[in-house]
Design an enzyme around this catalytic site. Structure first.
Site, short mmCIF file in Angstrom:
data_model
loop_
_atom_site.label_atom_id
_atom_site.label_comp_id
_atom_site.label_asym_id
_atom_site.label_seq_id
_atom_site.Cartn_x
_atom_site.Cartn_y
_atom_site.Cartn_z
CB SER A 1 3.92 -4.64 -2.49
OG SER A 1 3.15 -5.15 -3.57
CB SER B 1 2.95 -8.27 -4.01
OG SER B 1 4.20 -7.68 -3.82
CE LYS C 1 -0.28 -3.87 -4.10
NZ LYS C 1 0.53 -5.01 -4.61
#
Ligand code: GLN
Length: 491
Positions: free
Chosen positions: A149, A173, A74
């Site tokens: 997210s 997330s 990420k």
């Protein structure tokens, strides 16, 4: 191929790290224009890392537990020499000088890092639509959100762009996008994994976690990244590393005698396919030897408002450093602008609308007139939610419920109604407020042919029991099609 199957094949010499990496890169080339998971592909770096693993194998030297396995990161987590944007124009052009602790540990285990994947700006969002680079699409239906997210991480694993991804989970997330994309996502106990080198969103809630295709894959990745680190004073391991060694085996241990609390109130407001998933999962655990207990968790109903006040307050403090002087984008000013104009203009240009909304609300909640009414009260509610969960997890070994209230929803909906979107986190935020470990795992397809998911919680630092229950559920779960329906296979 699951991560463990691939790692075993590389260990056994039936395939090579180079072939695995080339295969993953070819899939990225074929499908990522449609999915949009990547913000940076490091083809040369990945092939060099794979070649190093193959050389190690050829020389007969022992390989690490992730040797040759392609993974993605990420873009909130620092990888030396690769851009780190946090999904924001604020950090455009930033090249971190060194690896985050979790990335260093992945490399030490032999993983091959394919590149950086998309996220909501500064990890604020539940749909991956608040990203400076544009939205990620759900590989099961390209007109729908992947969840956020860590939407790039979930979409990448579902699409076969690497066997695992690291995401971060502040209020869900890792678990929410895992649920919407049909993959496994684990949020470890707060403190289990080092946050050093991870861009801070809300420091008392943030935790790095793996997204993978299988539960045992997640156990292996988590074992490799877990453990105390001198650069994160909140990281610790009460067992001194001993229990992490047992997580993979725990996945296969079975649930005979395990006490499973089914959070019945969490089924009142979910879609029919999500309710059915949780009910079938509960029945499957019972059939496998667990006992079911209905639990209510009335205080956890207040997790979302408490979470958003705390997360926004901490974010407003953490993001104050991006002022165009110390860190971040600097606006071009004219001669008569002053320092305040420099700060205001740099932040207005660098931050997107959702981040600005949260910084403003967080600053307001911390201000002297409102601190007691909002921030302090939210902290008290947090304590009540934590105590309720801790008490319940003394009566039950794990809690079973939904991850998200529904399967993946269409792109665009969340942007129209931010508060409705905050409520998509109603079953995930309690674990962050309480610091507990939780996992989301796929449970077949819902009515629209989209992945459904269920969630488990366990007591703090009891990942072993979490993996035990998740492994049993996975064995009972309806299988998902091998290729997500949104991707058309190319020969
Ligand atoms: N959706 C939640 C938020 O926007 C959680 C985000 C996260 O876990 N990083 O704050």
């Amino acid at each position: 191929m699951s991560l463990i199957t691939l790692a075993d094949a590389i260990q056994a010499g039936t395939t090579t790290a180079t072939l695995a990496t080339q295969g993953a890169l070819a899939r990225v080339g074929a499908h990522d224009d449609a999915v949009g998971a990547f913000v940076h592909v490091d083809e040369a770096g990945a092939l060099a890392a794979a070649a190093a693993v193959d050389a190690q194998a050829a020389a007969g030297r022992p390989l690490g537990p992730l040797a040759g396995v392609p993974v993605t990161i990420k873009d909130l987590i620092a990888v030396a020499g690769q851009p780190l944007t946090a999904g924001s124009a604020m950090l455009a052009g930033y090249l971190p000088p060194r690896d985050a602790t979790v990335v260093r540990k992945l490399r030490e285990a032999g993983a091959v890092i394919l590149g950086k994947v998309s996220l909501d700006e500064f990890a604020m969002g539940s749909t991956n639509e608040h990203a400076a680079q544009g939205p990620v699409r759900n590989p099961w239906d390209l007109g729908r959100v992947p969840g956020g997210s860590s939407g790039g991480s979930a979409a990448a694993v579902a699409s076969g762009f690497g066997a695992a991804s690291l995401g971060t989970d502040t209020g869900g997330s890792v678990r929410l996008p895992a649920a919407l994309c049909g993959v496994v996502g684990v949020k470890p106990t707060y403190g289990r994994v080092s946050r050093s080198g991870v861009v801070a969103y809300a420091s008392s809630l943030d935790q790095v976690g793996p997204l993978t295709q299988t539960v045992a894959d997640a156990a292996r990745v988590l074992r490799c990244i877990a453990g105390p680190c001198g650069e994160d004073a909140t990281s610790l391991d009460p067992s001194g590393g001993a229990d992490a060694e047992g997580w993979e085996a725990a996945c296969g241990r079975g649930v005979d005698g395990l006490r499973v609390g089914v959070v019945s109130a969490w089924l009142d407001a979910v879609s029919d396919d999500v309710r059915l998933a949780v009910e079938t999962a509960a029945a499957a655990l019972e059939a496998a030897g667990a006992t079911l207990h209905e639990v209510a968790l009335p205080l956890a109903a207040h997790a979302v408002p408490a979470y958003y006040v705390i997360a926004m307050s901490e974010a407003s403090a953490n993001l104050a450093r991006y002022d165009g002087v110390r860190f971040g984008h600097r606006a071009a000013l004219s001669a008569d602008d002053d320092l305040d104009a420099l700060y205001a203009q740099s932040r207005a240009e660098g931050f997107g609308p959702e981040v600005r909304r949260r910084v403003i609300l967080g600053t307001w909640a911390l201000s002297s007139g409102y601190y007691d009414a909002y921030y302090d009260r939210a902290c008290r509610v947090r304590r009540l939610v934590r105590d309720e969960l801790t008490r319940t997890l003394q009566r039950c070994d794990v809690l079973l419920g939904p991850t998200a209230p529904r399967c993946a929803w269409p792109l665009g909906e969340a942007l129209a109604d931010p508060v409705a979107t905050y409520h998509m986190d109603q079953y995930t935020t309690a674990a962050n407020l309480a610091g507990l470990p939780a996992v989301s795992l796929p449970w077949g397809l819902g009515a629209d042919g989209l992945p459904a998911a269920v969630q488990l919680h366990a007591a703090a630092f009891d990942e072993a029991t979490l993996f035990r229950a998740a492994g049993a559920l996975e064995r009972a779960a309806p299988a998902l099609p091998a290729t997500p329906t949104g991707l058309t296979e190319t020969p």
